[in-house]
Design an enzyme around this catalytic site. Structure first.
Site, mmCIF file in Angstrom:
data_model
loop_
_atom_site.group_PDB
_atom_site.id
_atom_site.type_symbol
_atom_site.label_atom_id
_atom_site.label_comp_id
_atom_site.label_asym_id
_atom_site.label_seq_id
_atom_site.Cartn_x
_atom_site.Cartn_y
_atom_site.Cartn_z
ATOM 1 N N LYS A 78 38.380 36.142 30.558
ATOM 2 C CA LYS A 78 37.565 35.209 29.770
ATOM 3 C C LYS A 78 37.139 35.925 28.492
ATOM 4 C CE LYS A 78 33.677 32.004 30.035
ATOM 5 N NZ LYS A 78 33.124 32.380 28.718
ATOM 6 N N GLU A 129 42.684 34.613 34.715
ATOM 7 C CA GLU A 129 42.823 35.135 33.347
ATOM 8 C C GLU A 129 41.518 35.791 32.903
ATOM 9 O OE1 GLU A 129 43.499 31.706 30.972
ATOM 10 O OE2 GLU A 129 45.251 31.045 32.099
ATOM 11 N N LYS A 165 41.886 29.214 37.551
ATOM 12 C CA LYS A 165 42.351 27.849 37.297
ATOM 13 C C LYS A 165 43.396 27.446 38.337
ATOM 14 C CE LYS A 165 42.148 28.622 32.266
ATOM 15 N NZ LYS A 165 42.958 28.636 31.016
ATOM 16 N N TYR A 192 21.302 34.269 30.024
ATOM 17 C CA TYR A 192 21.354 32.825 29.756
ATOM 18 C C TYR A 192 21.897 32.076 30.973
ATOM 19 C CZ TYR A 192 22.914 28.352 27.895
ATOM 20 O OH TYR A 192 23.130 27.014 27.707
ATOM 21 N N GLU A 241 40.875 31.216 21.931
ATOM 22 C CA GLU A 241 39.586 31.873 21.718
ATOM 23 C C GLU A 241 39.720 32.839 20.549
ATOM 24 O OE1 GLU A 241 35.580 32.057 23.527
ATOM 25 O OE2 GLU A 241 37.304 30.707 23.652
ATOM 26 N N ASP A 247 24.572 36.851 27.590
ATOM 27 C CA ASP A 247 25.183 35.711 28.272
ATOM 28 C C ASP A 247 24.749 35.659 29.731
ATOM 29 O OD1 ASP A 247 26.436 35.081 25.962
ATOM 30 O OD2 ASP A 247 28.437 35.739 26.568
ATOM 31 N N ARG A 267 34.574 23.844 18.777
ATOM 32 C CA ARG A 267 34.123 23.004 19.886
ATOM 33 C C ARG A 267 33.026 22.036 19.469
ATOM 34 N NH1 ARG A 267 31.975 25.322 25.617
ATOM 35 N NH2 ARG A 267 30.386 26.310 24.334
#
Length: 663
Positions: free
Chosen positions: A111, A109, A283, A34, A167, A31, A132
């Site tokens: 992830k 939070e 957030k 990427y 998730e 990840d 999604r």
């Protein structure tokens, strides 16, 4: 640098990796790697807007909808988050929010590294679950979500409509268990829990989902008709009271320092969580503030995701050895100079196959960069040629087996190298261990240590030897290699009991490549004996549910081998059952040629029980509805399968109807 050329190159690379990640659940890069490519493209496009196009990966969500699953439109688009990678970017985000909102609070939070799903509840009842997809249209995975124990199917609140996001993930412990089972059957070894969780939730066979024990954390409430909330943290508390597992140990912060410290706290604890995370999400807490802040063309302005770089260490390959699996596959293993990585000592890493070794130019003596794939499995990222000693040696997987010295063979259409000797001691040890295991013949007390002790003293060399151990009872008691008289008697009694197993356990225990418990049950339900199964043609096997062009040739090759012919002869002589009890139990074949699909929760029966009844009368049980489906047995919370059956005009029956049909 030619800017236009680099932008086009990055778009192609990112589109390729989007497809590998979202649609194939088989990413080739981390990840973090990427994200770096993505940020480079985004920055170049922002600096050169004349090259920005609507079809760029920066302007859309990565996935497409998988063809086999029903498409569902999202009420609220499921968008990506803005990624940040530095303390400066986090502080900049907080400062920007503070300049636009009065006294904002932030929620930080974990992830979770999994697959996002949208859950829809009507009047307190779970009625739909959607992935999604491309952000606008997802795929319904409702039937599979019903198999996730941590998702409430009913909640106390009876709101007209509730939509939440969570998730789906797999714990590290369950991930290791699944891979161990895959190794036992010679199946695909999964790279990390995220890939496995994503692939599992999209399965068309719900029994596979049930076996893999997925979990979920809820991270956002999207719609709650009839109930208002002021803050995100308030919604999480309410959802927790409704029985949901919400983002664990979130923190409410007021300053950039507090936000950054919360991010660091999560990073410090990430290796002890028991599941994978790849960052922290920041957030804005107040929901009205979120509305006023809005979003860009792609991402919300009120949140960012801080991505942790994977922990990497340098170490040295001190040697490379080969291990031989139960199926004869030679697995090269790098022995590393021990190094602490993610709170554990790493001293070895798999090298997979010769192609992997060659592509990374890995040699004995090399200094290499390692990390943990999905924070679990040690993997070698690359070698460092500039640190290579003069004496470093290239490694070639041997052309003879390191255990039995038999010739090894490279699969013509694959990358694996295998030992050609079916009686290889390493293979025999693992084959016997698998045969007696709980998932196979379930011979109680016959663990790996017992197998090793009996093989070491020459009492067993192959599977059929298990059933003549009783001839050596006195010697076993006298030598005590598996315990005292009581232990010997218990083991011999367990061996005798196993002779009466149905043939699905025997088929499992034979260790046919790509044939596990579920496949063995299907075979036992369609062939009346081992002899009939061994004589089955390709055309018969390929028609069975979930038997494809990869599995069927493996089955045919196995049953046509001299090793199997000799083994089954000795098992029959020993009194091992080779007749399908599933078919023997049939009173008649009234369901012959009929295909049933079971969906929802039945009043008194478990789905497995209903399936056994149907199969005992000659019927076939499928995991998906099609034009060939004869009946759909529907219980409570029957979802997309029931809807599809109604659309196709297929007969819908209840548990009571099934009972009437077999009277």
């Amino acid at each position: 640098m030619d800017i236009k050329k680099r932008i086009d190159e990055l778009r192609k690379i990112i589109e390729y990796h989007n497809d590998k990640y979202y649609n194939q659940d088989d990413p080739e890069i981390t990840d973090y790697e990427y994200d770096k490519l993505y940020v480079e493209l985004r920055n170049l496009e922002n600096s050169h807007p004349e090259y920005k196009i609507q079809s760029s990966p920066t302007q859309k969500v990565g996935g497409t909808v998988k063809r086999e699953l029903r498409k569902v439109k999202h009420d609220i688009p499921v968008v990506s988050l803005q990624d940040v990678f530095s303390k400066e970017e986090v502080y900049s985000f907080v400062e920007k929010i503070t300049s636009e909102v009065t006294y904002p609070k932030f929620v930080v939070e974990k992830k979770i590294d999994g697959l996002t799903v949208v859950l829809r509840y009507y009047n307190g009842e779970l009625k739909e679950a959607i992935t999604r997809g491309d952000g606008s249209i997802g795929e319904s995975v409702f039937e599979n979500i019903l198999q996730v124990k941590s998702i409430p199917k009913h909640i106390p609140s009876k709101l007209n409509y509730l939509e939440i996001r969570g998730e789906i993930y797999m714990t590290n412990e369950n991930f290791i268990k699944v891979n161990e089972k895959q190794e036992e059957i010679g199946g695909k070894i999964f790279k990390n829990p995220r890939n496995l969780a994503a692939g599992t939730i999209r399965q068309l066979d719900t029994s596979i989902v049930k076996d893999r024990n997925l979990d979920i954390f809820i991270f956002n409430l999207e719609i709650s008709e009839g109930k208002k909330f002021e803050t995100h943290s308030e919604t999480l508390e309410w959802l927790s009271n409704q029985g949901f597992d919400v983002s664990p140990n979130f923190k409410i912060c007021e300053t950039a320092d507090e936000v950054w410290n919360a991010i660091l706290d999560i990073e410090e604890s990430r290796w002890d969580l028991g599941y994978s995370i790849d960052g922290a999400v920041v957030k804005v807490d107040n929901l009205n503030d979120r509305i006023s802040l809005g979003m860009t063309s792609k991402v919300p302005k009120w949140t960012v995701a801080f991505k942790y770089p994977p922990e990497q260490k340098e170490t040295v390959i001190e040697d490379i050895i080969v291990q031989v699996s139960r199926t004869g596959r030679l697995n090269p293993l790098a022995l590393l100079r021990p190094v602490i990585l993610a709170n554990t000592t790493i001293s070895k890493a798999t090298l997979h196959n010769q192609d992997f070794i060659d592509s990374k130019d890995i040699r004995i003596g090399d200094t290499v960069i390692i990390q943990k794939a999905g924070d679990i499995i040690p993997e070698i990222i690359r070698s460092i040629p500039e640190k290579r000693p003069d004496w470093a040696k290239k490694y070639i997987i041997p052309d003879v087996c390191p255990v039995c010295n038999s010739k090894t063979i490279r699969e013509p259409d694959g990358v694996d190298t295998r030992c050609s000797n079916p009686d290889c001691e390493a293979q025999s040890f693992r084959k016997i261990g698998y045969f007696v295991s709980k998932d196979a013949m379930n011979i109680v007390g016959f663990g790996q240590n017992t197998v090793e002790a009996l093989m070491k003293d020459g009492y067993i060399k192959k599977i059929s030897d298990i059933y003549i151990l009783k001839n050596y009872k006195d010697a076993l008691i006298e030598k005590g290699i598996i315990g005292k008289e009581k232990s010997v008697n218990n083991l011999l009694n367990a061996i005798e009991l196993s002779k009466d197993n149905d043939i699905d356990r025997l088929i499992t225990g034979l260790g046919i490549r790509n044939v596990g418990k579920q496949s063995a049950k299907i075979l036992a339900g369609n062939f009346k004996s081992m002899d009939e199964l061994a004589g089955a043609a390709y055309e018969q096997l390929i028609e069975l549910e979930d038997f494809g062009p990869t599995t069927v040739p493996d089955i045919l090759e196995f049953f046509n081998s001299n090793a199997y012919i000799e083994l089954i002869k000795k098992l029959k002589e020993a009194g091992v059952n080779t007749i399908s009890k599933t078919l023997q139990k049939k009173i008649d074949n009234r369901f012959l040629g009929k295909t049933f699909v079971i969906t929802g929760t039945l009043p008194t029966m478990k789905r497995d029980e209903a399936a056994e009844i149907i199969q005992s009368f000659g019927g076939k049980v499928s995991g998906s509805v099609s034009k060939r489906t004869s009946f759909v047995l529907a219980g409570e919370e029957a979802g997309s399968k029931l809807t599809k059956a109604q659309q196709l005009g297929i007969s819908i029956i209840t548990e009571e109807d099934l009972k009437d049909m077999i009277k």
